[in-house]
Design a protein around this motif. Structure first.
Motif, mmCIF file in Angstrom:
data_model
loop_
_atom_site.group_PDB
_atom_site.id
_atom_site.type_symbol
_atom_site.label_atom_id
_atom_site.label_comp_id
_atom_site.label_asym_id
_atom_site.label_seq_id
_atom_site.Cartn_x
_atom_site.Cartn_y
_atom_site.Cartn_z
ATOM 1 N N UNK A 44 -2.977 -11.703 14.271
ATOM 2 C CA UNK A 44 -1.718 -11.494 13.565
ATOM 3 C C UNK A 44 -0.601 -12.308 14.199
ATOM 4 N N UNK A 45 0.425 -12.661 13.412
ATOM 5 C CA UNK A 45 1.542 -13.436 13.970
ATOM 6 C C UNK A 45 2.466 -12.623 14.870
ATOM 7 N N UNK A 46 2.343 -11.290 14.830
ATOM 8 C CA UNK A 46 3.234 -10.434 15.615
ATOM 9 C C UNK A 46 2.573 -9.069 15.788
ATOM 10 N N UNK A 47 3.102 -8.283 16.708
ATOM 11 C CA UNK A 47 2.573 -6.937 16.924
ATOM 12 C C UNK A 47 2.851 -6.039 15.727
ATOM 13 N N UNK A 48 4.034 -6.185 15.140
ATOM 14 C CA UNK A 48 4.451 -5.343 14.017
ATOM 15 C C UNK A 48 4.387 -6.154 12.723
ATOM 16 N N UNK A 49 3.793 -5.570 11.700
ATOM 17 C CA UNK A 49 3.705 -6.214 10.395
ATOM 18 C C UNK A 49 4.268 -5.272 9.347
ATOM 19 N N UNK A 50 5.152 -5.784 8.489
ATOM 20 C CA UNK A 50 5.734 -4.995 7.401
ATOM 21 C C UNK A 50 5.050 -5.382 6.096
ATOM 22 N N UNK A 51 4.394 -4.415 5.468
ATOM 23 C CA UNK A 51 3.710 -4.621 4.193
ATOM 24 C C UNK A 51 4.587 -4.062 3.086
ATOM 25 N N UNK A 52 5.079 -4.943 2.228
ATOM 26 C CA UNK A 52 6.041 -4.551 1.204
ATOM 27 C C UNK A 52 5.460 -4.754 -0.192
ATOM 28 N N UNK A 53 5.684 -3.768 -1.057
ATOM 29 C CA UNK A 53 5.228 -3.877 -2.441
ATOM 30 C C UNK A 53 5.662 -2.669 -3.225
ATOM 31 N N UNK A 54 5.766 -2.781 -4.553
ATOM 32 C CA UNK A 54 6.234 -1.658 -5.377
ATOM 33 C C UNK A 54 5.257 -0.499 -5.361
ATOM 34 N N UNK A 55 5.726 0.656 -5.826
ATOM 35 C CA UNK A 55 4.891 1.855 -5.886
ATOM 36 C C UNK A 55 3.611 1.569 -6.666
ATOM 37 N N UNK A 56 2.498 2.000 -6.092
ATOM 38 C CA UNK A 56 1.223 1.838 -6.770
ATOM 39 C C UNK A 56 0.611 0.456 -6.664
ATOM 40 N N UNK A 57 1.184 -0.424 -5.852
ATOM 41 C CA UNK A 57 0.690 -1.801 -5.767
ATOM 42 C C UNK A 57 -0.529 -1.946 -4.869
ATOM 43 N N UNK A 58 -0.867 -0.902 -4.132
ATOM 44 C CA UNK A 58 -2.036 -0.980 -3.259
ATOM 45 C C UNK A 58 -1.707 -1.016 -1.787
ATOM 46 N N UNK A 59 -0.457 -0.707 -1.422
ATOM 47 C CA UNK A 59 -0.074 -0.742 0.005
ATOM 48 C C UNK A 59 -0.902 0.242 0.824
#
Length: 243
Positions: A44-59
Motif C-alpha cells: 500500500x502507498x500508506x498505512x491509512x487508506x480511505x475508501x470512498x463511495x456512495x451508499x451501496x457501492x460495495x465499500x
C-alpha cells in the motif's frame, strides 16, 4: 358467481444476509481501481487508506475482503472509544466503517488511533460515502490527517456492472427472473447499486404479497408505483399481468 380473488400472502421483510466473499464481488470499471488496491495489500502507498463511495457501492464488501486477507478487525466509527484504541491497534490491522456517518464519533479517539497505527505500522482502512471536508470534523489535526491519507474512490457503476449486480441481487434472494426484468429495472433506475438493491427488495416483497413470480409487467407496475417507469411505455403489458 364471480370467482374469488386469491388471498393475498403475507410478505415478511426478513433480513437478507449479504455475502461478502471475494468470489461474490463483481468487478467493473467503477470499482476495479479500489479492488486492485485491496488485492495489492500489503503493498500500500500508506498505512491509512480511505475508501470512498456512495451508499451501496460495495465499500463494506471490499473492506470485508481486505479484512479477511489482512486478518483485520472491523469496528464502526460510532462505537470507537479512546479506551479501545490500544487493544484495537494491537491486532495489527483494522477497518473503521462509516466515519462520515458517525455524528457522535469520538474524534480524539480516532486521531489517537491513527497516530498509534502509524507509529506501529498497523494498516487501517477507513470507509466513507463522502469526501473528508464534508465529514464535519471538529478536530483540525484529525481532518488534516485524513486529508493526507490516500483516497480510493468507487465510482457510479457502468451499464454492464449495474445489470450484473441486479442479476446477483435476485440470485442472492434465490429468485429466477427473465433478462427482460433485469433490463426493465436497469433502464429505469438511476445508476446506483443502492437503488438497485432497494428496487429488487421491493419487487421481492410485492411478488410475495401477490403470490406471483416477478415478470416484466409486474416489474413495470412496481417501478411505476415508485415513480421510475417511463410514462406510457409497455402500459399494455402491465394490463396483461396474470401471474
Amino acid at each position: 358467481m364471480r370467482d374469488k380473488a386469491p388471498p393475498k400472502q403475507l410478505a415478511f421483510d426478513l433480513p437478507l444476509d449479504p455475502r461478502y466473499g471475494r468470489e461474490d464481488f463483481l468487478v467493473g470499471p467503477a470499482n476495479e481501481a479500489a479492488y486492485a488496491l485491496v488485492e495489492a495489500w500489503p503493498d500500500w502507498p500508506d498505512t491509512v487508506l480511505l475508501l470512498q463511495g456512495p451508499r451501496g457501492s460495495g465499500k463494506s464488501h471490499l473492506a470485508s475482503i481486505w479484512a479477511t486477507r489482512a486478518h483485520a478487525w472491523t469496528v464502526s466509527a460510532s462505537t470507537l472509544k479512546d479506551d479501545q484504541v490500544t487493544h484495537l491497534v494491537s491486532n495489527g490491522a483494522l477497518v473503521i466503517e462509516d466515519v462520515d456517518r458517525a455524528a457522535d464519533r469520538d474524534e480524539a479517539a480516532l486521531f489517537h488511533l491513527l497516530n498509534l497505527a502509524r507509529e506501529r505500522h498497523s494498516p487501517v482502512m477507513i470507509t466513507a460515502a463522502r469526501p473528508v471536508d464534508s465529514f464535519g470534523l471538529k478536530v483540525a489535526d484529525l481532518r488534516s490527517r485524513l486529508r493526507l491519507a490516500p483516497t480510493i474512490e468507487i465510482l457510479p457503476p457502468d451499464d454492464a456492472l449495474l445489470r450484473a449486480v441486479i442479476v446477483k441481487l435476485f440470485v442472492d434472494r434465490q429468485i429466477v427472473v427473465d433478462l427482460a426484468v433485469v433490463e426493465a429495472v436497469a433502464l429505469r433506475i438511476d445508476r446506483s447499486l443502492a437503488r438497485a438493491r432497494d428496487v429488487v427488495a421491493e419487487l421481492d416483497r410485492d411478488a410475495l404479497g401477490r403470490g406471483r413470480r416477478i415478470t416484466k409487467p409486474l416489474a413495470l407496475a412496481v417501478l411505476d408505483r415508485l415513480g421510475m417507469a417511463e410514462a406510457g411505455e409497455d402500459a399494455d403489458e402491465q394490463d396483461e399481468e396474470t401471474g
